[in-house]
Design an enzyme around this catalytic site. Sequence first.
Site, PDB file in Angstrom:
ATOM      1  N   ARG A  25       0.829  -1.206   0.000  1.00 49.88           N
ATOM      2  CA  ARG A  25       0.000   0.000   0.000  1.00 49.88           C
ATOM      3  C   ARG A  25       0.869   1.264   0.000  1.00 49.88           C
ATOM      4  NH1 ARG A  25      -4.763   0.583   4.510  1.00 49.88           N
ATOM      5  NH2 ARG A  25      -3.163   1.528   5.808  1.00 49.88           N
ATOM      6  N   LYS A  28      11.083  -0.123   6.331  1.00 48.45           N
ATOM      7  CA  LYS A  28      11.476  -0.724   7.611  1.00 48.45           C
ATOM      8  C   LYS A  28      10.266  -1.520   8.084  1.00 48.45           C
ATOM      9  CE  LYS A  28      11.371  -0.718  11.570  1.00 48.45           C
ATOM     10  NZ  LYS A  28      10.819  -1.870  12.295  1.00 48.45           N
ATOM     11  N   GLU A  43      -0.868   6.469   9.289  1.00 47.17           N
ATOM     12  CA  GLU A  43      -2.028   5.584   9.415  1.00 47.17           C
ATOM     13  C   GLU A  43      -1.917   4.950  10.789  1.00 47.17           C
ATOM     14  OE1 GLU A  43      -4.465   5.295   7.371  1.00 47.17           O
ATOM     15  OE2 GLU A  43      -3.696   6.127   5.511  1.00 47.17           O
ATOM     16  N   LEU A  44      -2.734   5.431  11.734  1.00 50.22           N
ATOM     17  CA  LEU A  44      -2.505   5.073  13.138  1.00 50.22           C
ATOM     18  C   LEU A  44      -3.631   4.206  13.707  1.00 50.22           C
ATOM     19  CD1 LEU A  44      -1.151   8.606  14.128  1.00 50.22           C
ATOM     20  CD2 LEU A  44       0.130   6.644  13.239  1.00 50.22           C
ATOM     21  N   CYS A  62      -6.475  -2.503  12.521  1.00 47.54           N
ATOM     22  CA  CYS A  62      -6.771  -1.132  12.948  1.00 47.54           C
ATOM     23  C   CYS A  62      -8.236  -0.828  12.682  1.00 47.54           C
ATOM     24  CB  CYS A  62      -5.889  -0.161  12.187  1.00 47.54           C
ATOM     25  SG  CYS A  62      -6.004  -0.405  10.415  1.00 47.54           S
ATOM     26  N   GLU A  86      -7.645   0.241  21.956  1.00 52.74           N
ATOM     27  CA  GLU A  86      -7.669  -0.789  20.911  1.00 52.74           C
ATOM     28  C   GLU A  86      -7.509  -2.153  21.577  1.00 52.74           C
ATOM     29  OE1 GLU A  86      -4.448   0.342  18.196  1.00 52.74           O
ATOM     30  OE2 GLU A  86      -5.856  -0.017  16.571  1.00 52.74           O
TER      31      GLU A  86
HETATM   32  P1  NAD Z   1       3.976  -0.089  16.357  1.00 50.69           P
HETATM   33  O1  NAD Z   1       3.679   1.376  16.356  1.00 50.69           O
HETATM   34  O2  NAD Z   1       4.507  -0.684  17.597  1.00 50.69           O
HETATM   35  O3  NAD Z   1       5.026  -0.428  15.213  1.00 50.69           O
HETATM   36  C1  NAD Z   1       4.838  -0.050  13.880  1.00 50.69           C
HETATM   37  C2  NAD Z   1       6.184   0.022  13.199  1.00 50.69           C
HETATM   38  O4  NAD Z   1       6.956   1.044  13.822  1.00 50.69           O
HETATM   39  C3  NAD Z   1       7.025  -1.243  13.292  1.00 50.69           C
HETATM   40  O5  NAD Z   1       7.768  -1.385  12.104  1.00 50.69           O
HETATM   41  C4  NAD Z   1       7.932  -0.961  14.453  1.00 50.69           C
HETATM   42  O6  NAD Z   1       9.124  -1.710  14.404  1.00 50.69           O
HETATM   43  C5  NAD Z   1       8.208   0.511  14.240  1.00 50.69           C
HETATM   44  N1  NAD Z   1       8.605   1.243  15.441  1.00 50.69           N
HETATM   45  C6  NAD Z   1       8.349   0.939  16.734  1.00 50.69           C
HETATM   46  N2  NAD Z   1       8.904   1.870  17.546  1.00 50.69           N
HETATM   47  C7  NAD Z   1       9.497   2.775  16.738  1.00 50.69           C
HETATM   48  C8  NAD Z   1      10.224   3.989  16.973  1.00 50.69           C
HETATM   49  N3  NAD Z   1      10.443   4.448  18.194  1.00 50.69           N
HETATM   50  N4  NAD Z   1      10.685   4.658  15.901  1.00 50.69           N
HETATM   51  C9  NAD Z   1      10.470   4.216  14.649  1.00 50.69           C
HETATM   52  N5  NAD Z   1       9.789   3.092  14.365  1.00 50.69           N
HETATM   53  C10 NAD Z   1       9.308   2.381  15.395  1.00 50.69           C
HETATM   54  O7  NAD Z   1       2.639  -0.792  15.866  1.00 50.69           O
HETATM   55  P2  NAD Z   1       2.370  -2.355  15.686  1.00 50.69           P
HETATM   56  O8  NAD Z   1       2.194  -2.938  17.044  1.00 50.69           O
HETATM   57  O9  NAD Z   1       3.373  -2.963  14.760  1.00 50.69           O
HETATM   58  O10 NAD Z   1       0.984  -2.340  14.893  1.00 50.69           O
HETATM   59  C11 NAD Z   1      -0.232  -2.217  15.511  1.00 50.69           C
HETATM   60  C12 NAD Z   1      -0.745  -0.792  15.427  1.00 50.69           C
HETATM   61  O11 NAD Z   1      -0.789  -0.394  14.064  1.00 50.69           O
HETATM   62  C13 NAD Z   1      -2.147  -0.644  15.932  1.00 50.69           C
HETATM   63  O12 NAD Z   1      -2.251   0.536  16.699  1.00 50.69           O
HETATM   64  C14 NAD Z   1      -2.969  -0.536  14.666  1.00 50.69           C
HETATM   65  O13 NAD Z   1      -4.194   0.129  14.813  1.00 50.69           O
HETATM   66  C15 NAD Z   1      -2.045   0.195  13.787  1.00 50.69           C
HETATM   67  N6  NAD Z   1      -2.405  -0.009  12.386  1.00 50.69           N
HETATM   68  C16 NAD Z   1      -2.961   1.025  11.700  1.00 50.69           C
HETATM   69  C17 NAD Z   1      -3.348   0.851  10.381  1.00 50.69           C
HETATM   70  C18 NAD Z   1      -3.968   1.972   9.616  1.00 50.69           C
HETATM   71  O14 NAD Z   1      -4.004   1.867   8.398  1.00 50.69           O
HETATM   72  N7  NAD Z   1      -4.461   3.033  10.244  1.00 50.69           N
HETATM   73  C19 NAD Z   1      -3.141  -0.377   9.751  1.00 50.69           C
HETATM   74  C20 NAD Z   1      -2.567  -1.412  10.475  1.00 50.69           C
HETATM   75  C21 NAD Z   1      -2.188  -1.209  11.795  1.00 50.69           C
END
Ligand code: NAD
Length: 484
Positions: free
Chosen positions: A166, A181, A257-258, A291, A388
């Site tokens: 995407r 990453k 996208e959070l 999400c 969540e």
């Molecule tokens: P996360 O924020 O822990 O990690 C996401 C990514 O960020 C990973 O690649 C992780 O290694 C990296 N990351 C972690 N800490 C970091 C930092 N300090 N600096 C830079 N990168 C860092 O999220 P997750 O647990 O992998 O995924 C779940 C979350 O993602 C949920 O909150 C979900 O809602 C959200 N999500 C949102 C969408 C959307 O389209 N809005 C889609 C899928 C998932």
Amino acid sequence: MASTQLPADLKFGLYLNGEFVPAGDGGTFAVEDPATGEVLAEVANGTVEDAIRAVDAAHGALDSWAATPPRVRGEILRKAFEIMRERTEEIARLMVLENGKALPDARSESAYAAEFFRWYSEEAVRMSGEVVTAPNGGYKILVVRQPIGVSVLVTPWNFPAAMATRKIGPALAAGCSVILKPASDTPLTALLIAQILEDAGVPKGVVNVIPSRRSGPTVSAMLSDPRVRKISFTGSTEVGKQLLHKAADGILSASMELGGNAPFIVMEDADLDEAIAGAMVAKMRNAGEACTAANRFYVHAKVAEEFTKRLSVAMGALKIGPGIEVGTEVGPLINAPAVDKVEELVGLALGAGAEVRLGATRFGKRGYFYQPTVLGRVPYDAPILKEEIFGPVAPIVSFDAEDEVIAMANDTEFGLVSYLYTKDMKRGLRISESLESGMVGLNRGLVSDPAAPFGGVKQSGLGREGGHDGLLEFSESKYIATSW
Ligand code: NAD
């Protein structure tokens, strides 16, 4: 050593300038199968220096990729779509191994992920600008769209293929080079996608993949490099905020996208068969680890008992087990903390007076399983309605009036998606407009589509992915004032 169940051409290095290479310090990290806790592979653990090497590669490839005719870029993406389609089953099985999701979910994701390459292969030739005459009639306002430049893409573990495609699809269509990453729990799918893009003809350096357990320092180093112009992040709101702060230092363009906290609203006039079918998709796709997952069910008091009963029956009939086993519909959650979090939220809801209608316990002796769970009579202020859940739990609250349910649905800092069931379309559209979310599923439990602008409002994000909007996120307008 890697598991023999992995694709034969899967490599475990960093993908840097068209080659799979070890991390600069030779370090690796283990990728586990969440269904068993067994190690699947050791993957190169990118360092800060590796991340900067990736920026070197992406920057070196940028000009020639941006100058590549859009049709050629589109055809390469089309080829990548075709390879992904041929390899759907392999990609799906790889995702089951590293993410745990049930095979049917993985197959759907694999097909959905490939569609982003098809959609953006078509969009690559549609980066149109505009020409208008200035209001004073004295000159022309000419607007051209240019690629934004080197883009850092950071993706979560819950959709290891689709979240990568995407972002990569529109970035490449727009003429940008990228460094991906991937989440450290699920880097294997990203590495296979890198191989597929190479096989499709993506030139060296245009796509780079840096798996790393050092997410903070590696991403931070890239965002501090003035050659990087864009961060596109999908993940938690907490990490998104940190990256926005970081992006502010370099005035980087940021797409975020959070997290979500989707309400699923069932009005008294809803078709309950459809509402249950939609709820099963909105709640149980990916075992609730989405999400977009329905996080709070608001059901009109007149139909609340009937809905709760029927949802409990439908969720209770799902087969839970290792994602790879035939017939499994609900796989394990991603890791032990994920199960702990679900257990804690359910416990707090029960402590506050909610009643168990289904499940509410862990499952199995190994792996990270939680039973499909339905909670009735959940109090308005229970934490499970605020956070969540990211698991297979449906908390149900009943309501009496339209205004009341709109207020409850909007009482959250999140605003990604809302679901609404009513047979009255006029009412449905009116309520849809009042819901504070970037997307609404009106009599539908699934909104994701590569052709649609996906994204949230409030703390669920900035910008849109998918559709034409997704392409524009990787471009910048240039205005040329001229006359002829
Ligand atoms: P996360 O924020 O822990 O990690 C996401 C990514 O960020 C990973 O690649 C992780 O290694 C990296 N990351 C972690 N800490 C970091 C930092 N300090 N600096 C830079 N990168 C860092 O999220 P997750 O647990 O992998 O995924 C779940 C979350 O993602 C949920 O909150 C979900 O809602 C959200 N999500 C949102 C969408 C959307 O389209 N809005 C889609 C899928 C998932």
